[in-house]
Scaffold this active site. Structure first.
Site, PDB file in Angstrom:
ATOM      1  N   SER A 166       0.870  -1.189   0.000  1.00  0.00           N
ATOM      2  CA  SER A 166       0.000   0.000   0.000  1.00  0.00           C
ATOM      3  C   SER A 166       0.896   1.223   0.000  1.00  0.00           C
ATOM      4  O   SER A 166       2.073   1.138   0.395  1.00  0.00           O
ATOM      5  CB  SER A 166      -0.855  -0.006   1.273  1.00  0.00           C
ATOM      6  N   TYR A 182      -2.814  -1.211  10.429  1.00  0.00           N
ATOM      7  CA  TYR A 182      -2.732  -1.377   8.967  1.00  0.00           C
ATOM      8  C   TYR A 182      -1.396  -0.824   8.440  1.00  0.00           C
ATOM      9  O   TYR A 182      -0.688  -1.497   7.669  1.00  0.00           O
ATOM     10  CB  TYR A 182      -3.913  -0.652   8.314  1.00  0.00           C
TER      11      TYR A 182
HETATM   12  C1  BGC Z   1      -6.224   1.506   1.959  1.00  0.00           C
HETATM   13  C2  BGC Z   1      -7.387   2.379   1.517  1.00  0.00           C
HETATM   14  C3  BGC Z   1      -6.913   3.804   1.325  1.00  0.00           C
HETATM   15  C4  BGC Z   1      -5.655   3.868   0.463  1.00  0.00           C
HETATM   16  C5  BGC Z   1      -5.092   5.274   0.378  1.00  0.00           C
HETATM   17  C6  BGC Z   1      -5.090   1.654   0.975  1.00  0.00           C
HETATM   18  O1  BGC Z   1      -4.039   0.823   1.310  1.00  0.00           O
HETATM   19  O2  BGC Z   1      -6.662   0.148   2.033  1.00  0.00           O
HETATM   20  O3  BGC Z   1      -8.417   2.332   2.478  1.00  0.00           O
HETATM   21  O4  BGC Z   1      -7.941   4.555   0.693  1.00  0.00           O
HETATM   22  O5  BGC Z   1      -4.676   3.004   0.980  1.00  0.00           O
HETATM   23  O6  BGC Z   1      -5.050   5.918   1.609  1.00  0.00           O
END
Ligand code: BGC
Length: 282
Positions: A167, A180
């Site tokens: 991410s 996360y």
């Molecule tokens: C998350 C999303 C978020 C995006 C940007 C992703 O890894 O799961 O919820 O919108 O990152 O912030």
């Protein structure tokens, strides 16, 4: 520019690389990015193992039939990636069915958001177990299979390819989401360390770092025009990403077109990591 127009903009058509005869496991393949990647792998000629959890069995059946309807081959596999035994069983099942595997797309992930002071240990553990430990368990099983089989030049120049779904939060801190963000920061070093360890065996390991992609995980960020407008302040390219934007990156990293690429984090984020606030400040 009108955000509403951008919201419905079509992403360009893509010539799929040839992944004929390759066998891929896509974890978390029943929705969002995983689903789009599974279907795209099928269109590129790969045989696709569609991983799902117990409560997404029906969604997996739909993905399998979509791949089959397009002339591809797919197999639904039940596996909670945070469970070592289930991961071992999933790999054994796919190898029993198709003799080996060539590509792992370690995609399964979830969010359980809370302010730091309110976050429970259970929320922390659930996110780390699925997003980070799950990638370790799947990558380990894939690497074992790739190492014992070696390169089959009729299939690919590499002995195997591992793609970790990371991410932008691999590098962007995220208040209210410490579990996360920590899981994605962990994937950065997990994937690069695996890449370093496995490169001499011609196993390539890379990560994809999606920005804001239109999927169920972040509906609140794009569903209303007010939310979409707010989101666009973080996206210089001025459109939300589509799952197909990520699928194209995954196909490229899985194919021999990227044969000399290993250990990278490929940001597919419309410039979200370019510190957009600094375009007019600093
Ligand atoms: C998350 C999303 C978020 C995006 C940007 C992703 O890894 O799961 O919820 O919108 O990152 O912030």
């Amino acid at each position: 520019m009108n955000n509403k127009v951008c919201a419905t903009a079509k992403v360009p058509q893509f010539n799929f690389p040839d992944l004929k005869n390759q066998r891929v496991i896509v974890t978390g393949a029943t929705s969002g990015i995983g689903r789009a990647c599974a279907i795209a792998f099928g269109e590129a000629g790969a045989r696709v193992a569609v991983d799902h959890t117990a409560d997404s069995k029906d969604d997996a059946a739909v993905v399998v039939s979509e791949i089959e309807a397009a002339g591809g081959t797919a197999l639904a596999v039940l596996c909670d990636v945070s469970d070592e035994n289930q991961v071992e069983r999933m790999f054994a099942k796919v190898v029993a069915e198709w003799d080996s595997i060539d590509i792992l797309l370690a995609n399964a992930g979830l969010q359980q958001d809370a302010a730091l002071v309110d976050m429970t240990l259970d929320q922390w553990n659930t996110v780390i177990s699925v997003n980070l430990t799950g990638q370790f368990l799947c990558a380990r099983a894939a690497a074992r299979e790739f190492l014992q089989r070696g390169i089959d030049p009729a299939i690919s120049q590499a002995a195997g390819k591992i793609i970790c779904m990371s991410s932008v939060h691999e590098i962007i801190p995220w208040a209210g989401h410490v579990n996360y963000a920590a899981s994605k920061g962990g994937i950065d070093m997990l994937s690069k360390s695996m890449a370093q360890e496995l490169a001499p065996h011609h196993i390539r390991v890379n990560s994809i770092c999606p920005g804001a992609i239109r999927t169920p995980i972040n509906t609140a960020a794009w569903k209303t025009s007010e939310a979409y407008e707010e989101l666009m302040k973080l996206v210089p390219y001025n459109r939300i990403g589509e799952p197909s934007d990520i699928a194209r990156a995954a196909l490229w990293l899985a194919s021999d077109q990227s044969d000399y690429v290993t250990g990278i984090s490929l940001f597919v984020d419309g410039g979200m990591t370019l510190f957009p606030g600094f375009a007019s400040g600093g």
